[in-house]
Design a protein around this motif. Structure first.
Motif, PDB file in Angstrom:
ATOM      1  N   SER A  19     -54.973  57.961  10.974  1.00 53.63           N
ATOM      2  CA  SER A  19     -56.135  57.353  10.333  1.00 53.63           C
ATOM      3  C   SER A  19     -56.430  55.950  10.860  1.00 53.63           C
ATOM      4  O   SER A  19     -55.701  55.399  11.699  1.00 53.63           O
ATOM      5  N   SER A  20     -57.484  55.359  10.310  1.00 49.80           N
ATOM      6  CA  SER A  20     -57.865  54.005  10.726  1.00 49.80           C
ATOM      7  C   SER A  20     -56.890  52.957  10.215  1.00 49.80           C
ATOM      8  O   SER A  20     -57.037  51.769  10.534  1.00 49.80           O
ATOM      9  N   GLU A  71     -50.039  56.094   0.417  1.00 51.41           N
ATOM     10  CA  GLU A  71     -50.805  57.278   0.794  1.00 51.41           C
ATOM     11  C   GLU A  71     -50.345  58.483  -0.002  1.00 51.41           C
ATOM     12  O   GLU A  71     -49.151  58.761  -0.107  1.00 51.41           O
ATOM     13  N   LEU A  98     -54.624  55.512  -0.146  1.00 46.38           N
ATOM     14  CA  LEU A  98     -55.234  56.429   0.818  1.00 46.38           C
ATOM     15  C   LEU A  98     -54.956  57.851   0.365  1.00 46.38           C
ATOM     16  O   LEU A  98     -53.879  58.136  -0.173  1.00 46.38           O
ATOM     17  N   GLU A 100     -54.982  61.838   1.868  1.00 50.90           N
ATOM     18  CA  GLU A 100     -55.121  62.788   2.976  1.00 50.90           C
ATOM     19  C   GLU A 100     -55.418  64.149   2.360  1.00 50.90           C
ATOM     20  O   GLU A 100     -54.593  64.668   1.590  1.00 50.90           O
ATOM     21  N   HIS A 115     -59.394  55.440  -0.691  1.00 53.92           N
ATOM     22  CA  HIS A 115     -59.902  55.690   0.662  1.00 53.92           C
ATOM     23  C   HIS A 115     -59.579  57.132   1.022  1.00 53.92           C
ATOM     24  O   HIS A 115     -58.405  57.501   1.147  1.00 53.92           O
ATOM     25  N   ILE A 117     -59.429  60.283   3.314  1.00 55.39           N
ATOM     26  CA  ILE A 117     -59.352  60.753   4.714  1.00 55.39           C
ATOM     27  C   ILE A 117     -59.462  62.263   4.655  1.00 55.39           C
ATOM     28  O   ILE A 117     -58.527  62.946   4.220  1.00 55.39           O
ATOM     29  N   ASP A 119     -60.079  65.933   6.219  1.00 52.24           N
ATOM     30  CA  ASP A 119     -60.036  66.747   7.423  1.00 52.24           C
ATOM     31  C   ASP A 119     -61.253  67.658   7.510  1.00 52.24           C
ATOM     32  O   ASP A 119     -61.710  68.182   6.487  1.00 52.24           O
ATOM     33  N   GLU A 151     -63.694  58.699   5.208  1.00 48.04           N
ATOM     34  CA  GLU A 151     -63.265  58.760   6.618  1.00 48.04           C
ATOM     35  C   GLU A 151     -63.005  60.236   6.912  1.00 48.04           C
ATOM     36  O   GLU A 151     -62.530  60.961   6.047  1.00 48.04           O
ATOM     37  N   LYS A 153     -61.422  63.218   9.686  1.00 48.44           N
ATOM     38  CA  LYS A 153     -60.446  63.433  10.742  1.00 48.44           C
ATOM     39  C   LYS A 153     -60.552  64.865  11.272  1.00 48.44           C
ATOM     40  O   LYS A 153     -60.663  65.811  10.475  1.00 48.44           O
TER      41      LYS A 153
END
Ligand SMILES: C[S@@+](CC[C@H](N)C(=O)[O-])C[C@H]1O[C@@H](n2cnc3c(N)ncnc32)[C@H](O)[C@@H]1O
Ligand SMILES: Nc1nc2[nH]cc(C(=O)O)c2c(=O)[nH]1
Ligand code: SF4
Ligand SMILES: [Mg+2]
Length: 223
Positions: A19-20, A71, A98, A100, A115, A117, A119, A151, A153
């Protein structure tokens, strides 16, 4: 499981590899269970049951690492109802959280401070048809400052995957508004190939390598 309990695979402290936010020290809360069945998933071990922990215990163990990031990952974290309260409580405690997530479940109920992330699974994953379009709609509909908490990915394993990704990103104009991370399916595609494709196309996306797989043994758990 009761409302305040989570099925946890592992809680660990590592360098954020993706990630960023890659490179930052990070506390990871890996939830157990997924079932989505992505071809090539590098975390199949999280599919199996972990240990049941109360949210307050999970929060304390994550905070104990005193890392700048926390995360929430998995397995697929959004499959567990208690994860929403976990993320909200971490945000209330002023943590940078974060998430995922595999992109097949909507992020609509995730606290806007998290935040996300998300996919976007390409054809080689075998689950390309299960990407939830609502997540792109939610991101495009979000306004600042919450828009910056989206975001995307894309992990590619082939030229077909790359061309699929390029078309999807262009179709929705995602590269104009969001951080797009592109990486290789580990060991399946030479990173130099992806880099050259991105450069040639002047793709407005960021390339990522899974840092942790270069720092430690790529099969090692808990890093
Ligand atoms: C293990 S998944 C867990 C979180 C969530 N289920 C998801 O798929 O995003 C975390 C990240 O690892 C990536 N990943 C899984 N297997 C991989 C592999 N073999 N090579 C590179 N990235 C991989 C996924 O694409 C995802 O971005
Ligand atoms: N170091 C490290 N960084 C990561 N970023 C996302 C991960 C994941 O498995 O979701 C991950 C992981 O497994 N390890
Ligand atoms: S959604 Fe994530 S955890 Fe589940 S199989 Fe796919 S990559 Fe693995
Ligand atoms: Mg991982």
């Amino acid at each position: 499981m009761s409302a305040g309990t989570l099925n946890i695979s592992e809680i660990f402290h590592s360098i954020q590899g993706e990630s960023s936010f890659a490179g930052w020290p990070c506390a990871f809360i890996r939830l157990a269970g997924c079932g989505h069945g992505c071809i090539g998933c590098d975390t199949a071990y999280a599919e199996h049951d972990g240990i049941k922990l109360g949210i307050e215990v999970v929060v304390q163990r994550a905070l104990a690492f005193r890392a700048p990031l926390i995360e929430v990952t998995g397995g697929e974290p959004l499959l567990q109802p208690a994860v929403y309260s976990l993320m909200r409580q971490l945000c209330d405690l002023e943590q940078k959280v974060l998430l995922e997530t595999g992109g097949f479940l909507s992020v609509a109920e995730v606290d806007c401070r998290v935040h996300k992330i998300i996919d976007l699974k390409p054809p080689s994953s075998g689950v390309c048809d299960q990407n939830n379009p609502e997540n792109i709609e939610l991101a495009l509909a979000a306004v600042l400052p919450h828009r910056q908490n989206f975001e995307f990915k894309i992990v590619v394993a082939s030229r077909e995957d790359y061309e699929w990704a390029r078309a999807l990103l262009q179709e929705h104009g995602l590269m104009d508004s969001f951080t797009i991370m592109m990486g290789v399916s580990f060991g399946k595609l030479d990173p130099a190939e992806l880099a050259e494709w991105m450069l040639r196309d002047r793709l407005r996306a960021r390339m990522q390598l899974q840092l942790h797989k270069y720092i430690w043994d790529p099969c090692r758990r808990g890093v």
